[in-house]
Design an enzyme around this catalytic site. Structure first.
Site, mmCIF file in Angstrom:
data_model
loop_
_atom_site.group_PDB
_atom_site.id
_atom_site.type_symbol
_atom_site.label_atom_id
_atom_site.label_comp_id
_atom_site.label_asym_id
_atom_site.label_seq_id
_atom_site.Cartn_x
_atom_site.Cartn_y
_atom_site.Cartn_z
ATOM 1 N N GLU A 6 12.472 2.483 1.445
ATOM 2 C CA GLU A 6 11.836 2.745 2.329
ATOM 3 C C GLU A 6 12.286 2.457 3.706
ATOM 4 O O GLU A 6 12.278 3.341 4.741
ATOM 5 C CB GLU A 6 10.229 2.049 2.295
ATOM 6 C CG GLU A 6 9.583 2.492 1.113
ATOM 7 C CD GLU A 6 9.253 3.727 0.734
ATOM 8 O OE1 GLU A 6 8.905 4.478 1.927
ATOM 9 O OE2 GLU A 6 9.147 4.190 -0.357
ATOM 10 N N PHE A 43 0.700 -1.289 -0.050
ATOM 11 C CA PHE A 43 -0.067 0.142 -0.122
ATOM 12 C C PHE A 43 0.857 1.234 0.003
ATOM 13 O O PHE A 43 1.794 1.448 0.955
ATOM 14 C CB PHE A 43 -0.678 -0.112 1.112
ATOM 15 C CG PHE A 43 -1.810 1.135 1.263
ATOM 16 C CD1 PHE A 43 -2.730 1.335 0.609
ATOM 17 C CD2 PHE A 43 -1.398 2.149 2.362
ATOM 18 C CE1 PHE A 43 -3.516 2.582 0.495
ATOM 19 C CE2 PHE A 43 -2.299 3.211 2.497
ATOM 20 C CZ PHE A 43 -3.420 3.643 1.681
ATOM 21 N N TYR A 91 1.012 5.402 0.357
ATOM 22 C CA TYR A 91 0.195 6.527 0.535
ATOM 23 C C TYR A 91 1.007 7.723 0.446
ATOM 24 O O TYR A 91 0.473 9.147 0.573
ATOM 25 C CB TYR A 91 -0.331 6.306 2.139
ATOM 26 C CG TYR A 91 0.846 6.212 2.734
ATOM 27 C CD1 TYR A 91 1.477 5.023 3.090
ATOM 28 C CD2 TYR A 91 1.481 7.437 3.510
ATOM 29 C CE1 TYR A 91 2.349 4.791 3.988
ATOM 30 C CE2 TYR A 91 2.595 7.128 4.363
ATOM 31 C CZ TYR A 91 2.922 5.844 4.526
ATOM 32 O OH TYR A 91 4.033 5.844 5.533
ATOM 33 N N GLY A 92 2.190 7.617 -0.242
ATOM 34 C CA GLY A 92 3.057 8.928 -0.222
ATOM 35 C C GLY A 92 3.721 8.871 -1.699
ATOM 36 O O GLY A 92 3.055 8.899 -2.616
HETATM 37 C C1 SIN Z 1 4.540 5.589 0.752
HETATM 38 O O1 SIN Z 1 4.498 6.341 -0.351
HETATM 39 O O2 SIN Z 1 3.660 4.389 0.960
HETATM 40 C C2 SIN Z 1 5.560 5.544 1.898
HETATM 41 C C3 SIN Z 1 6.109 6.804 2.309
HETATM 42 C C4 SIN Z 1 6.955 7.560 1.011
HETATM 43 O O3 SIN Z 1 7.893 6.667 0.500
HETATM 44 O O4 SIN Z 1 6.516 8.472 0.472
#
Ligand code: SIN
Length: 243
Positions: free
Chosen positions: A88, A12, A14-15
């Site tokens: 990550e 998943f 989200y960023g």
């Molecule tokens: C994500 O995008 O799910 C994790 C946070 C990021 O790498 O910006």
């Protein structure tokens, strides 16, 4: 059989994973997770900031009635997982968690997803701060993957265009404040945004996820290092009038 009913591993995002997955995946679909809200509370000195001037990126914070919208990607090979582990965990300071994902397409059953999350004990944790301070920090930081403004604005744009039902007040307020700072300081938005989503795969991924369609795996294109480009310019060159 629907790949969500197989043993596939899904991640998943989200960023930045929403608009720049950066790895090969099979299917992708928009949806949300429950009991978490998105906050720009994770510091970053490896992608969107430096050790002396860390930027701020998204993480998830537990909130009983919260929900966070994003994209679930079906991983298709070992390489994707090790890419994500480096990006990550090793570089981003995130740790992993497994939660239930609810697809926007109500005909699909919820399924488990892996996600990357920072907590107060994470390396680089920045924590809560007034939104105007977070906005100022984002406006002033950049790193090897590009400017921190790019991270925020591309995510806000992705959510607005592809997930309009997933209004996120924290993200929307930060976007407003950052756009105000850019105006106040006469900064050049184009220079701050770098080459971003002109990357064919990122654009295709976003479109495919929004439409809940399966996307053929593509070889990952090399992302141009916008940081090297922008830091070769004296800071005043980022101002629109001087470019
Ligand atoms: C994500 O995008 O799910 C994790 C946070 C990021 O790498 O910006």
């Amino acid at each position: 059989m629907d790949s969500r009913e197989t043993r596939s591993l899904w991640v998943f995002g989200y960023g930045s994973l929403c608009w720049h997955p950066g790895f090969q995946f099979g299917a992708s679909t928009v949806g949300y997770i429950r009991h978490y809200v998105r906050r720009f509370w994770q510091g970053n000195s490896t992608h969107r900031g430096t050790v002396t001037k860390p930027g701020r990126v998204a993480t998830l914070v537990e909130e009983p009635n919260g929900a966070t919208w994003g994209v679930a990607y079906e991983l298709t090979g070992e390489a994707a997982l090790s890419y994500l582990e480096t990006r990550e965990v090793s570089l981003g300071g995130y740790t992993t968690n497994v939660v239930t994902f609810f697809p926007r397409d109500a005909s699909l059953n919820p399924f488990p997803v892996l996600l990357y999350i920072a907590t107060p004990s994470s390396r680089e944790w920045a924590g809560s701060a007034p939104l105007h301070e977070i906005a100022t920090q984002i406006t002033q930081c950049s790193g090897p993957s590009g400017h921190n403004v790019e991270y925020l604005l591309r995510l806000a744009q992705f959510m607005r265009e592809k997930v309009p039902e997933g209004y996120d007040e924290h993200l929307a307020t930060l976007e407003t404040l950052v756009r105000l700072r850019i105006k106040e300081n006469n900064l050049c938005l184009k220079a701050l945004m770098g080459d971003g989503p002109t990357e064919p795969q990122a654009a295709a991924a976003a479109a495919a996820a929004a439409a809940n369609i399966r996307q053929e795996p593509q070889p990952q294109e090399e992302r141009r290092d916008t940081f090297q480009f922008s830091t070769k310019l004296p800071p005043k060159k980022l101002r629109c009038l001087n470019v």
